[in-house]
Motif scaffolding. Structure first.
Motif, PDB file in Angstrom:
ATOM      1  N   GLU A 122      -3.893  11.589  -8.138  1.00 28.01           N
ATOM      2  CA  GLU A 122      -3.749  12.314  -9.400  1.00 28.01           C
ATOM      3  C   GLU A 122      -4.663  11.662 -10.442  1.00 28.01           C
ATOM      4  N   PRO A 123      -5.958  11.972 -10.402  1.00 22.65           N
ATOM      5  CA  PRO A 123      -6.917  11.274 -11.263  1.00 22.65           C
ATOM      6  C   PRO A 123      -6.685  11.446 -12.759  1.00 22.65           C
ATOM      7  N   ASN A 124      -6.070  12.555 -13.174  1.00 20.07           N
ATOM      8  CA  ASN A 124      -5.818  12.752 -14.605  1.00 20.07           C
ATOM      9  C   ASN A 124      -4.605  11.978 -15.096  1.00 20.07           C
ATOM     10  N   LYS A 125      -3.718  11.613 -14.191  1.00 22.39           N
ATOM     11  CA  LYS A 125      -2.480  10.919 -14.564  1.00 22.39           C
ATOM     12  C   LYS A 125      -2.483   9.448 -14.176  1.00 22.39           C
ATOM     13  N   LYS A 126      -2.959   9.134 -12.982  1.00 20.99           N
ATOM     14  CA  LYS A 126      -2.908   7.766 -12.468  1.00 20.99           C
ATOM     15  C   LYS A 126      -4.326   7.230 -12.265  1.00 20.99           C
TER      16      LYS A 126
END
Length: 97
Positions: free
Chosen positions: A48-52
């Motif tokens: 989840e690149p946008n979150k983690k």
């Protein structure tokens, strides 16, 4: 091992075999995603690149990767190459500062 990339890095290769059994081997530069992960000492990007986020790289790290990649990019402008690499980094969950 090169100072630019680890020994186990994946690189694109094109093998052309001719009817007389000669061949041409064209080995490209390492994949951008592998160079970014190598700099962070990570095995894979974030699910989840946008979150983690998995880590942070400096502009100097991005410039070093750009120097490696510049011969295979379709532009000679270092700024454009760095922007492309930063885009790849973001898709892997890597922050650039």
């Amino acid at each position: 091992m090169s100072k630019y990339a680890p020994a186990d890095v994946k690189v694109p290769a094109i093998i052309t075999v001719y009817s007389d059994r000669t061949y041409d081997l064209d080995i490209g530069t390492p994949l951008t995603s592998h160079l970014l992960l190598w700099k962070l000492k990570e095995k894979q990007g974030s699910a989840e690149p946008n979150k983690k986020k998995i880590g942070t790289l400096s502009k100097a790290d991005i410039q070093e990767i750009a120097e490696i990649k510049k011969e295979t990019m379709n532009t000679n402008k270092m700024e454009s190459i760095m922007k492309s690499i930063i885009g790849t980094a973001k898709s892997l969950g890597i922050e650039v500062k």
